[in-house]
Scaffold this active site. Structure first.
Site, short mmCIF file in Angstrom:
data_model
loop_
_atom_site.label_atom_id
_atom_site.label_comp_id
_atom_site.label_asym_id
_atom_site.label_seq_id
_atom_site.Cartn_x
_atom_site.Cartn_y
_atom_site.Cartn_z
N GLN A 80 110.66 31.39 -59.29
CA GLN A 80 109.34 30.00 -58.90
C GLN A 80 109.71 29.89 -56.82
O GLN A 80 109.43 29.34 -57.53
CB GLN A 80 110.14 29.30 -59.68
CG GLN A 80 110.15 28.83 -60.79
CD GLN A 80 108.44 28.95 -62.02
OE1 GLN A 80 107.39 28.53 -60.86
NE2 GLN A 80 109.17 29.16 -63.00
N LYS B 119 103.99 34.59 -62.51
CA LYS B 119 103.49 33.41 -61.73
C LYS B 119 102.80 33.27 -60.81
O LYS B 119 103.77 32.41 -60.06
CB LYS B 119 105.26 33.16 -62.54
CG LYS B 119 106.37 33.20 -63.30
CD LYS B 119 107.43 33.07 -63.15
CE LYS B 119 108.41 32.85 -64.62
NZ LYS B 119 107.58 31.78 -65.50
N HIS C 49 118.01 29.77 -65.56
CA HIS C 49 116.44 30.22 -66.84
C HIS C 49 117.76 31.79 -67.20
O HIS C 49 118.64 31.76 -66.77
CB HIS C 49 115.47 30.93 -66.24
CG HIS C 49 114.57 31.76 -66.84
ND1 HIS C 49 114.58 32.29 -67.60
CD2 HIS C 49 113.63 30.81 -67.61
CE1 HIS C 49 113.35 32.43 -68.65
NE2 HIS C 49 113.15 31.79 -68.25
N ASP D 118 117.03 35.09 -58.27
CA ASP D 118 115.61 34.80 -59.45
C ASP D 118 114.65 34.34 -58.36
O ASP D 118 115.12 33.20 -58.02
CB ASP D 118 116.56 34.45 -59.96
CG ASP D 118 115.04 33.69 -61.38
OD1 ASP D 118 114.81 33.75 -61.17
OD2 ASP D 118 116.05 33.30 -62.49
N CYS E 54 113.99 27.69 -71.75
CA CYS E 54 114.37 28.67 -71.03
C CYS E 54 115.68 28.49 -70.42
O CYS E 54 115.86 28.97 -69.69
CB CYS E 54 113.67 30.50 -70.78
SG CYS E 54 112.48 30.49 -71.94
C1 LIG Z 1 113.66 30.44 -63.03
C2 LIG Z 1 113.39 31.66 -63.92
N1 LIG Z 1 113.67 32.73 -63.24
C3 LIG Z 1 113.01 33.53 -65.04
C4 LIG Z 1 112.30 33.96 -65.19
C5 LIG Z 1 112.01 34.52 -66.42
O1 LIG Z 1 110.38 34.91 -66.55
P1 LIG Z 1 109.52 36.32 -67.17
O2 LIG Z 1 109.58 35.81 -68.43
O3 LIG Z 1 108.26 36.71 -66.61
O4 LIG Z 1 110.35 37.27 -67.07
C6 LIG Z 1 111.46 32.28 -65.20
C7 LIG Z 1 110.44 32.28 -65.99
O5 LIG Z 1 109.93 30.84 -66.51
C8 LIG Z 1 111.49 31.30 -64.38
O6 LIG Z 1 111.53 30.13 -64.32
#
Ligand SMILES: Cc1ncc(COP(=O)(O)O)c(C=O)c1O
Length: 409
Positions: free
Chosen positions: A204, A227, A122, A201, A367
């Site tokens: 998910q 999430k 992401h 990260d 994203c």
């Molecule tokens: C794998 C991953 N990392 C980071 C993020 C960023 O999350 P946030 O927008 O809640 O900061 C997302 C959001 O979809 C994601 O799917």
């Protein structure tokens, strides 16, 4: 026990009809819906003790402080962390990565040193590193993924070396659904360079899998509350205490200090030195309630439900002519994130037709532009599954997609 009918009843949003039709929510990878338990916890805070924490020597403030810190303990336990001081509240996973990039990266990354990430990230796990290497004269490299959507572990071995200071990788891709073998990856990185730090990260992963930081052996892990049934505006950075202790604060001001003089300041210990100003008190308490809810369901049950539904989803989508699902084709090796394209329908057109039936999916790059570039597509549709989804939801998705195909061909 996982009782799907009961789970669904816990989400009041499903009582709502739009244009007389039920809601088929297939966008939990972006944000999940909220169960009554979380809504009540938020309501309870705002109704009964909506005051600031730490500062008040009165009952209401003591209650708010206790609930805020109780939430930290619940979250620590949920991710298998023995020390709640390693849990820092931030706004979301994005802020978590930025915190590490600034509070750790600023003092640990030097000219010519290397940060390694992957092509399946992401943007939240790419852009902060781009900015950091630009500032420091460091180098940013990316591990590729293969045609089936698996991380290329041979490429990992090539990209990690003695100059690597940090490896930042997603636990689960928000497009391909790939669940990366993070334990194995961590071992590989440690074997090549025991000094390199590893950030996971888990935006998910924590909502969908049992995550145990003490067993994983990474250094940092970030995720977002919204999430995983929690409120928006609250997320977590977990970090090893000795690392957090050696890091410089990320923002400065009230609440993160021990003593302030006009010419110097002494900062608090982690986690408080990273939580400047009034935090999202209600958000943390709401996230604590979300964790309670998931704990009661059991993360093994959550995963099992998603595997079954993902299998059904993969099978059902493949029945549609001209439809390609990206990422691993085995439900056991992926999460319930189903990104796909129809041969003759643009993702935005498909999403709009689906909306007529209240089928909520995403369309675009999610994203993760580098993932789409690698797949040679500008965009994709993404239907994502969570605890409240049913086979009927997938059947409706298929029906509405067939309608879109008819309209556009
Ligand atoms: C794998 C991953 N990392 C980071 C993020 C960023 O999350 P946030 O927008 O809640 O900061 C997302 C959001 O979809 C994601 O799917």
């Amino acid at each position: 026990m996982f009782d799907l009918k009961k789970v669904k009843k816990d989400f009041p949003i499903f009582d709502r009809l739009i244009n007389g039709k039920r809601i088929v929510y297939l966008d939990s990878t972006a944000s999940t819906l909220k169960p009554r338990k979380v809504i009540s916890a938020l309501n309870d805070y705002y109704t009964r003790y909506s005051v600031n924490i730490f500062r008040g020597l009165y009952t209401l403030s003591e209650e708010a402080t206790a609930e805020y810190e109780k939430a930290r303990q619940k979250i620590a336990r949920f991710i298998g962390c023995g020390n709640p001081k390693e849990v820092i509240f931030v706004r979301n996973a994005t802020e978590g990565v930025n915190l590490v990039a600034q509070a750790w990266g600023e003092i640990n990354i030097g000219k010519g040193e290397e940060i390694v990430s992957t092509v399946m990230e992401h943007h939240a796990n790419i852009v902060p590193w781009q900015e950091l290497v630009k500032k420091k004269g460091a180098v940013l490299k990316f591990v590729d993924f293969d045609n089936e959507g698996y991380l290329d572990l041979n490429d990992l071995e090539k990209k990690i070396n003695r100059k690597t200071k940090l490896f930042a990788v997603t636990y689960m891709s928000n497009v391909l659904g790939t669940i990366n073998p993070v334990s194995r990856i961590i071992k590989t990185v440690r074997r090549i360079n025991p000094q390199a730090k590893i950030l996971i990260d888990a935006a998910q992963a924590v909502p969908h899998l049992k995550v145990d930081v003490d067993n994983l052996g990474c250094d940092f892990l970030v995720f977002s509350g919204h999430k995983m049934l929690g409120p928006t505006g609250i997320g977590v950075v977990w970090g090893k205490y000795e690392l957090l202790d050696g890091m410089f604060p990320y923002q400065f001001g009230g609440d993160m200090i021990k003593e302030v003089y006009l010419d110097k300041t002494v900062y608090k210990e982690p986690p408080h030195k990273f939580e400047a100003g009034t935090p999202h008190i209600a958000g943390a308490i709401g996230l604590g309630a979300a964790v309670d809810y998931l704990f009661e369901l059991g993360m093994d049950n959550v995963r099992l439900h998603e595997i079954k539904l993902t299998e059904y989803g993969l099978r059902s989508l493949k029945g549609i002519d001209g439809l390609t699902v990206y990422g691993p084709q085995k439900a056991q090796e992926r999460g319930g994130v189903l990104a796909f394209n129809l041969k003759k329908v643009h993702p935005h057109d498909a999403a709009q037709v689906l909306n007529e039936d209240n089928v909520c999916i995403r369309s675009g790059h999610h994203c993760a532009m580098p993932v789409h570039t690698k797949l040679h597509i500008p965009a994709s549709c993404r239907a994502s599954l969570y605890i409240y989804n049913t086979e009927e939801d997938i059947d409706q998705l298929v029906l509405s997609l067939q309608k879109a195909v008819k309209i556009f061909t």
